[in-house]
Enzyme design. Structure first.
Site, PDB file in Angstrom:
ATOM      1  N   TYR A 157      14.567 -34.372  13.070  1.00 55.69           N
ATOM      2  CA  TYR A 157      14.250 -33.162  13.690  1.00 55.69           C
ATOM      3  C   TYR A 157      14.586 -33.215  15.163  1.00 55.69           C
ATOM      4  O   TYR A 157      15.119 -31.875  15.749  1.00 55.69           O
ATOM      5  CB  TYR A 157      12.843 -32.583  13.459  1.00 55.69           C
ATOM      6  CG  TYR A 157      12.638 -32.344  12.014  1.00 55.69           C
ATOM      7  CD1 TYR A 157      12.034 -33.244  11.122  1.00 55.69           C
ATOM      8  CD2 TYR A 157      12.942 -30.948  11.770  1.00 55.69           C
ATOM      9  CE1 TYR A 157      11.811 -32.527   9.853  1.00 55.69           C
ATOM     10  CE2 TYR A 157      12.748 -30.661  10.532  1.00 55.69           C
ATOM     11  CZ  TYR A 157      12.179 -31.366   9.525  1.00 55.69           C
ATOM     12  OH  TYR A 157      12.366 -30.935   8.039  1.00 55.69           O
TER      13      TYR A 157
ATOM     14  N   ARG B 239      18.182 -32.011  15.375  1.00 55.57           N
ATOM     15  CA  ARG B 239      18.335 -30.690  14.668  1.00 55.57           C
ATOM     16  C   ARG B 239      17.783 -29.649  15.955  1.00 55.57           C
ATOM     17  O   ARG B 239      18.553 -28.728  16.309  1.00 55.57           O
ATOM     18  CB  ARG B 239      17.211 -30.394  13.772  1.00 55.57           C
ATOM     19  CG  ARG B 239      17.445 -29.341  12.829  1.00 55.57           C
ATOM     20  CD  ARG B 239      18.642 -29.008  11.763  1.00 55.57           C
ATOM     21  NE  ARG B 239      18.206 -27.603  11.372  1.00 55.57           N
ATOM     22  CZ  ARG B 239      19.403 -27.170  10.937  1.00 55.57           C
ATOM     23  NH1 ARG B 239      20.601 -27.138  11.340  1.00 55.57           N
ATOM     24  NH2 ARG B 239      19.035 -25.766  10.251  1.00 55.57           N
TER      25      ARG B 239
ATOM     26  N   GLN C  75      12.903 -17.519   7.557  1.00 55.49           N
ATOM     27  CA  GLN C  75      12.838 -18.807   7.003  1.00 55.49           C
ATOM     28  C   GLN C  75      13.274 -19.951   8.091  1.00 55.49           C
ATOM     29  O   GLN C  75      13.174 -21.062   7.989  1.00 55.49           O
ATOM     30  CB  GLN C  75      13.684 -19.001   5.724  1.00 55.49           C
ATOM     31  CG  GLN C  75      13.266 -18.175   4.560  1.00 55.49           C
ATOM     32  CD  GLN C  75      14.256 -18.035   3.621  1.00 55.49           C
ATOM     33  OE1 GLN C  75      14.199 -19.066   2.572  1.00 55.49           O
ATOM     34  NE2 GLN C  75      15.029 -16.882   3.588  1.00 55.49           N
ATOM     35  N   ASN C  76      14.118 -19.324   8.993  1.00 57.41           N
ATOM     36  CA  ASN C  76      14.507 -20.380  10.125  1.00 57.41           C
ATOM     37  C   ASN C  76      13.460 -20.964  10.915  1.00 57.41           C
ATOM     38  O   ASN C  76      12.621 -20.306  11.309  1.00 57.41           O
ATOM     39  CB  ASN C  76      15.689 -19.758  10.865  1.00 57.41           C
ATOM     40  CG  ASN C  76      16.740 -19.162   9.894  1.00 57.41           C
ATOM     41  OD1 ASN C  76      16.881 -19.490   8.791  1.00 57.41           O
ATOM     42  ND2 ASN C  76      17.762 -18.061  10.449  1.00 57.41           N
TER      43      ASN C  76
ATOM     44  N   ASP D  83      14.651 -22.054  13.979  1.00 54.80           N
ATOM     45  CA  ASP D  83      15.343 -21.977  15.244  1.00 54.80           C
ATOM     46  C   ASP D  83      14.506 -20.788  16.101  1.00 54.80           C
ATOM     47  O   ASP D  83      13.886 -20.181  15.105  1.00 54.80           O
ATOM     48  CB  ASP D  83      16.880 -21.887  15.287  1.00 54.80           C
ATOM     49  CG  ASP D  83      17.198 -20.740  14.530  1.00 54.80           C
ATOM     50  OD1 ASP D  83      18.041 -20.818  13.430  1.00 54.80           O
ATOM     51  OD2 ASP D  83      16.879 -19.567  15.023  1.00 54.80           O
TER      52      ASP D  83
ATOM     53  N   HIS E 165       8.882 -20.890   7.775  1.00 56.91           N
ATOM     54  CA  HIS E 165       8.618 -22.434   7.537  1.00 56.91           C
ATOM     55  C   HIS E 165       8.538 -23.031   8.841  1.00 56.91           C
ATOM     56  O   HIS E 165       8.654 -24.161   9.057  1.00 56.91           O
ATOM     57  CB  HIS E 165      10.124 -22.536   6.949  1.00 56.91           C
ATOM     58  CG  HIS E 165      10.224 -22.046   5.459  1.00 56.91           C
ATOM     59  ND1 HIS E 165      11.330 -21.922   4.979  1.00 56.91           N
ATOM     60  CD2 HIS E 165       9.396 -21.802   4.644  1.00 56.91           C
ATOM     61  CE1 HIS E 165      11.415 -21.281   3.813  1.00 56.91           C
ATOM     62  NE2 HIS E 165      10.250 -21.260   3.532  1.00 56.91           N
TER      63      HIS E 165
ATOM     64  N   THR F  94      20.620 -15.725   3.341  1.00 57.39           N
ATOM     65  CA  THR F  94      19.763 -16.779   2.566  1.00 57.39           C
ATOM     66  C   THR F  94      19.988 -16.567   1.106  1.00 57.39           C
ATOM     67  O   THR F  94      20.772 -15.641   0.484  1.00 57.39           O
ATOM     68  CB  THR F  94      18.214 -16.252   2.529  1.00 57.39           C
ATOM     69  OG1 THR F  94      17.459 -17.120   1.808  1.00 57.39           O
ATOM     70  CG2 THR F  94      17.967 -14.768   2.412  1.00 57.39           C
ATOM     71  N   SER F  95      20.180 -17.697   0.338  1.00 56.30           N
ATOM     72  CA  SER F  95      20.435 -18.031  -0.906  1.00 56.30           C
ATOM     73  C   SER F  95      19.564 -17.604  -1.793  1.00 56.30           C
ATOM     74  O   SER F  95      19.793 -17.540  -2.960  1.00 56.30           O
ATOM     75  CB  SER F  95      20.854 -19.431  -1.162  1.00 56.30           C
ATOM     76  OG  SER F  95      19.922 -20.275  -1.007  1.00 56.30           O
TER      77      SER F  95
END
Ligand code: APR
Length: 233
Positions: free
Chosen positions: A55, A58, A88-89, A91, A106, A173-174
């Site tokens: 992390y 990241r 969901q990011n 950042d 998240h 997003t998938s």
């Protein structure tokens, strides 16, 4: 004038053009790292340093990244719509682009959380969170991120927000990770949706959806232009 409610539900694809890897694309993070080594409570108990280093790396990338045209266009929408971003990011590119209502499902990489007193959350100064960084009650700090197998505390508020939407954008997003991927089903029946992804999953049926088979940095500014001019009074 009452602004119409618009929700943008985003995933890692919206930050791809800012240089941040997605998770499941061919060059995605989960191609490089084993999820179970860096993004589960078990990994944390097994090897904290490996998780903290993952992390920290990241976080350095996020600090060096900039919001792209898609993030900026969504912020621009606020002049005409009551916009909620559900992301969901982890950042902070939506906030840095100027979006004022951002719900992180998240977690947030620029924050830390006490591993024992979960209500204690702090902003991280700089990019590093290390062993020995403690909360005010002396417990080790962990990244403020929701790991696989953990509860998603913000899912209920997010379900409520999307159930109020009059327009829904689904960007990058998938739709493979639950409960987040199930959120779209909470939109009211018949609500107009726009699904933006260069590789849209054909098996996903969302109902009343326009699929924009393109990168967010191109499709989102164009769609925002349309929404800003369309008669949505
Ligand atoms: N513009 C728009 N979409 C893009 C772009 C782009 N430039 N580049 C890639 N995409 C799309 C991909 O086609 C894919 O459908 O973004 C999606 C990324 O999917 P994932 O990698 O699965 O990421 P995401 O859906 O955000 O993952 C959900 O999984 O790993 C966990 O917690 C993590 O929040 C994350 C969750």
């Amino acid at each position: 004038m009452i602004k119409r409610k618009l929700v943008a539900f985003t995933g890692s694809g919206i930050s791809a053009e800012s240089g941040l890897k997605t998770f499941r694309d061919s060059d995605g993070l989960w191609e490089e790292y084993n999820v179970y080594d860096v993004a589960t409570p078990e990994a944390w108990h097994r090897d904290r340093k490996l998780v903290l280093d993952f992390y920290n790396a990241r976080r350095r990338q996020v600090i060096n990244a900039k919001p792209n045209d898609a993030h900026i266009a969504l912020a621009k929408l606020e002049s005409k719509f009551d916009v909620d971003i559900i992301t969901q990011n982890i950042d902070d590119l939506h906030e840095r682009a100027g979006s004022t209502k951002v719900l992180h499902l998240h977690g947030e990489i620029m924050k830390s959380q006490s591993m024992l007193h979960r209500q204690l959350v702090y902003a991280i100064k700089g990019s590093e969170l290390n062993e020995g960084d403690l909360c005010e009650r002396g417990a080790q700090l962990r990244p403020f991120v929701v790991w696989f197998g953990e509860e998603v505390p913000m899912i209920r508020p997010a379900e409520h927000v999307i159930s109020q939407a009059e327009i829904v954008l689904i960007i990058g997003t998938s739709l493979q990770v639950y409960p987040a991927a199930g959120l779209v089903q909470f939109a009211r029946p018949g609500v107009k949706k726009y699904y933006i992804d260069p590789n849209p999953d054909a098996n996903i049926y969302l109902g009343n959806t326009e699929v924009l088979n393109s990168k967010a940095g191109i499709a989102v500014p164009r769609l925002v232009e349309r929404l800003m001019t369309d008669n949505y009074e």
